[in-house]
Design a protein around this motif. Sequence first.
Motif, PDB file in Angstrom:
ATOM      1  N   THR A 154      31.041  63.592  34.600  1.00  0.00           N
ATOM      2  CA  THR A 154      30.270  64.503  35.451  1.00  0.00           C
ATOM      3  C   THR A 154      28.861  64.669  34.892  1.00  0.00           C
ATOM      4  N   LEU A 155      28.763  64.845  33.579  1.00  0.00           N
ATOM      5  CA  LEU A 155      27.436  64.984  32.955  1.00  0.00           C
ATOM      6  C   LEU A 155      26.613  63.703  33.065  1.00  0.00           C
ATOM      7  N   LEU A 156      27.253  62.553  32.851  1.00  0.00           N
ATOM      8  CA  LEU A 156      26.536  61.278  32.962  1.00  0.00           C
ATOM      9  C   LEU A 156      26.016  61.052  34.384  1.00  0.00           C
ATOM     10  N   LYS A 157      26.850  61.360  35.371  1.00  0.00           N
ATOM     11  CA  LYS A 157      26.421  61.179  36.763  1.00  0.00           C
ATOM     12  C   LYS A 157      25.278  62.133  37.100  1.00  0.00           C
ATOM     13  N   LYS A 158      25.398  63.388  36.666  1.00  0.00           N
ATOM     14  CA  LYS A 158      24.354  64.388  36.929  1.00  0.00           C
ATOM     15  C   LYS A 158      23.025  63.925  36.335  1.00  0.00           C
ATOM     16  N   GLU A 159      23.063  63.417  35.113  1.00  0.00           N
ATOM     17  CA  GLU A 159      21.854  62.933  34.453  1.00  0.00           C
ATOM     18  C   GLU A 159      21.264  61.734  35.203  1.00  0.00           C
TER      19      GLU A 159
END
Length: 130
Positions: free
Chosen positions: A91-96
């Motif tokens: 989720t964090l990687l996609k958001k970034e």
Amino acid sequence: QLPRPLEEDVVRSKKANITESMNEDKKRGKVHVAVALDESQYGADIVRWSAANIFPNAKKITLIHSYGYAPLKMFPGANSFRNERMSGINTLLKKEAVEKGEAFLKRMGSLTRSLGCIPCPLYFGNTIVA
């Protein structure tokens, strides 16, 4: 056997064909230019070149960008097989990736406008960003 054309002759011929084709389209008023951009060092150069050589003949300009995101299947280290952790990391990687892609598209849209050309509304997914 015919001699092979020099590289500059091939480039000149291709440019002439593109220009001729664009002039024909311009007469018909149907030129829609779509420029695919990546986040490489050449993105701004592509926009500048297009603004000088292609956009003046365009009725419509669309900037295209695809952000890079590949979900991780397994993260090395303690508790690497816990799905909750992987889900959070992904989720964090996609958001970034989305934020970075959106910022890039906004920069290229601003550059296009600063060069006197008006791109279509910039969409990122289903959202207009600029």
